[in-house]
Write an enzyme that holds these catalytic residues in place. Sequence first.
Site, short mmCIF file in Angstrom:
data_model
loop_
_atom_site.label_atom_id
_atom_site.label_comp_id
_atom_site.label_asym_id
_atom_site.label_seq_id
_atom_site.Cartn_x
_atom_site.Cartn_y
_atom_site.Cartn_z
N LYS A 191 0.96 -1.34 0.02
CA LYS A 191 -0.02 0.01 -0.15
C LYS A 191 1.31 0.87 0.50
O LYS A 191 1.91 1.32 1.28
CB LYS A 191 -0.96 0.29 1.50
CG LYS A 191 -1.99 1.31 1.37
CD LYS A 191 -2.58 1.42 2.58
CE LYS A 191 -2.25 2.95 3.70
NZ LYS A 191 -1.68 3.42 2.34
N GLU A 265 10.29 0.75 10.17
CA GLU A 265 11.58 1.50 9.79
C GLU A 265 10.30 2.95 10.47
O GLU A 265 9.75 3.00 9.86
CB GLU A 265 11.88 2.10 8.24
CG GLU A 265 12.40 0.62 7.76
CD GLU A 265 13.57 0.22 8.24
OE1 GLU A 265 14.38 1.59 9.10
OE2 GLU A 265 14.66 -1.07 7.73
N CYS A 299 13.14 11.20 6.81
CA CYS A 299 13.50 9.92 8.17
C CYS A 299 14.35 10.23 8.38
O CYS A 299 14.98 10.47 10.52
CB CYS A 299 12.58 8.49 8.52
SG CYS A 299 13.99 8.06 7.25
N GLU A 396 10.23 14.83 15.64
CA GLU A 396 10.15 14.98 14.53
C GLU A 396 9.56 15.96 13.44
O GLU A 396 7.93 16.15 14.16
CB GLU A 396 9.84 13.64 14.13
CG GLU A 396 10.32 13.77 12.12
CD GLU A 396 9.91 12.53 11.87
OE1 GLU A 396 9.47 11.78 11.97
OE2 GLU A 396 11.00 11.67 11.45
P1 TAP Z 1 2.20 7.31 8.61
O1 TAP Z 1 1.22 8.60 8.72
O2 TAP Z 1 2.66 6.76 9.73
O3 TAP Z 1 2.11 6.82 7.43
C1 TAP Z 1 2.61 5.59 6.93
C2 TAP Z 1 1.65 4.17 5.92
O4 TAP Z 1 0.78 3.77 6.60
C3 TAP Z 1 0.88 5.25 4.85
O5 TAP Z 1 0.93 4.72 4.15
C4 TAP Z 1 -0.22 5.19 6.01
O6 TAP Z 1 -1.11 4.90 5.72
C5 TAP Z 1 -0.56 4.01 7.07
N1 TAP Z 1 -1.12 4.11 7.56
C6 TAP Z 1 -1.69 4.97 8.18
N2 TAP Z 1 -1.81 4.66 9.38
C7 TAP Z 1 -1.64 3.02 9.33
C8 TAP Z 1 -2.59 1.96 10.62
N3 TAP Z 1 -2.86 2.80 11.84
N4 TAP Z 1 -2.54 0.84 9.98
C9 TAP Z 1 -1.03 0.83 9.29
N5 TAP Z 1 -1.06 1.81 7.94
C10 TAP Z 1 -1.21 2.95 8.01
O7 TAP Z 1 3.51 7.89 8.28
P2 TAP Z 1 3.99 8.96 7.22
O8 TAP Z 1 3.17 10.57 7.37
O9 TAP Z 1 3.13 8.66 6.08
O10 TAP Z 1 5.31 8.87 6.81
C11 TAP Z 1 6.15 10.19 7.86
C12 TAP Z 1 6.67 9.34 8.62
O11 TAP Z 1 8.10 8.15 8.32
C13 TAP Z 1 8.40 10.24 9.54
O12 TAP Z 1 7.89 9.49 11.24
C14 TAP Z 1 9.32 9.52 8.94
O13 TAP Z 1 10.40 9.49 9.40
C15 TAP Z 1 8.96 8.04 8.68
N6 TAP Z 1 9.19 7.62 7.85
C16 TAP Z 1 10.81 6.59 7.79
C17 TAP Z 1 11.88 5.89 7.41
C18 TAP Z 1 12.61 5.00 7.71
S1 TAP Z 1 13.40 3.99 6.71
N7 TAP Z 1 13.41 4.78 9.12
C19 TAP Z 1 11.14 6.62 6.05
C20 TAP Z 1 10.16 7.43 5.56
C21 TAP Z 1 9.44 7.26 6.36
P3 TAP Z 1 -2.13 6.92 4.31
O14 TAP Z 1 -1.34 7.54 3.71
O15 TAP Z 1 -3.19 7.43 3.97
O16 TAP Z 1 -1.87 8.22 5.84
#
Ligand code: TAP
Length: 487
Positions: A191, A265, A299, A396
């Site tokens: 997804k 991650e 991240c 963050e």
């Molecule tokens: P999230 O809000 O956590 O969303 C990540 C993914 O999970 C999206 O596809 C989201 O869908 C989905 N999701 C949301 N709620 C969920 C649930 N309850 N169960 C399963 N999936 C769910 O993060 P984001 O805002 O997209 O990304 C930013 C975060 O990612 C930051 O904290 C960043 O540090 C972290 N990040 C970490 C890394 C590594 S390698 N450590 C790399 C990149 C990013 P939706 O899109 O519809 O919300």
Amino acid sequence: MVKVPERATPFFEYAPAPESRSIVDIKASYGLFIDGEFVDGHGKSFKTISPSSEEVLAEVAEADESDVDLAVKAARRAYSRTWGRMPGSERAKYLYRIARIIQERGRELAVLESIDNGKPIKESRDVDVPVVAAHFFYYAGWADKLSYAGLGPDPKALGVAGQVIPWNFPLLMLAWKIAPALAAGNTVVLKPAETTPLTALLFAEICQQADLPPGVVNIVTGAGATGQAIVAHPDVDKVAFTGSTDVGKAIARAVAGTKKKVTLELGGKAANIVFDDAPVDQAVEGIVNGIFFNQGHVCCAGSRLLVQESVADEVLEKLKRRMSTLRVGDPLDKNTDIGAINSAEQLAKIRELSEIGESEGGERWSPPCELPSNGFWFPPTLFTGVTQAHRIAREEIFGPVLSTLTFRTPKEAVEKANNTPYGLSAGVWTDKGSRILWMANQLRAGVVWANTFNKFDPTSPFGGYKESGFGREGGLPGLAAYLEGDR
Ligand code: TAP
């Protein structure tokens, strides 16, 4: 004395490259990619918009539980009938084919990524897409060498992998997940994030073009509920998640006590540490790259600058001067350094934390820069006078906002760098090799860059300590995470 210009180059002087838009064919609507075909979903649909113009790009299907079930069933069939039985050397051929098509269609992928995500074309073209292709090439090489993974003579794949990725590197996160999973013999249901589904759907077309057997890769678009359905599905063997620490914790709770293996991650709050013997100009470039690359939606972004007191004035002056040259604007302009913030929600979060930074006593500075009227934008921003208690030093922000703290001794630098719930990455700038090695040992961070920052390579494992998650992606550990016998 370094002179900081009073006005940065305004947005309207840029040379936009609108013709690049014409090389992508964005359809009015997209279905789900299940069992090798694009199909209508049973649920609703949602709009994906361009964050740089707020234009609606396409209507995208929102997979519900029944769609996720179909995708998992297709993945299971493909695992038991084709992919899971295929010799590794045959799987490798498909992965090499995908890697080559990614290269051939690189410009299209880069333009689409920049339109849907908002990131500058020079980053999507020169970083994201080449590193994506490199991941498929690298893991293609492993597909027939699994017995060298250190997990016994004939390690087995796990089965069906459910993968959920964020919006900051849509295609790169997809590659980090799909390439090792497929090389190890798993099939996947992935997804993409709700705000950036388009390159994952173009990748689905690439799978068709590569004649990948149906069901090996399934792409289900949707929001958090779709991700939840993947994580909860009883026939998923492995959950791989990249995203926020809060959602990661919820996923860890959801899979606890099940057969599912999991890698997480999560977030970060990296320290970029500059010592007084560092080459200052080089360090300033590294600070800029560390926090302003990809609008700071990274991240492992170097979002906390720790600078040794004796060089703090010089570093900050040069940093301000360099920040004044950064161009904010049209992601498809080849000269753009900082593109659009990915969504209105993310922009609101960056604004809120920046205001909190000021109210808590931090001194805020941005170069004068004219932001486009439509879309979501935030100027490169520097905070000085930040203490460890300030929220902008702890949370963050995930935007182009740098918080500066100072230190006197290496020990103090280590204490401040490690004073965070996260532990994903860190940077060290110094002329002394012995200090680099000492710092690397002291820092509780999965990746420590020395005299550089934000370098990614498929051969290098990447992952966090503490609340930045567990498990590694990239390199041999990234492959082992999709094989039986790994810890
Ligand atoms: P999230 O809000 O956590 O969303 C990540 C993914 O999970 C999206 O596809 C989201 O869908 C989905 N999701 C949301 N709620 C969920 C649930 N309850 N169960 C399963 N999936 C769910 O993060 P984001 O805002 O997209 O990304 C930013 C975060 O990612 C930051 O904290 C960043 O540090 C972290 N990040 C970490 C890394 C590594 S390698 N450590 C790399 C990149 C990013 P939706 O899109 O519809 O919300």
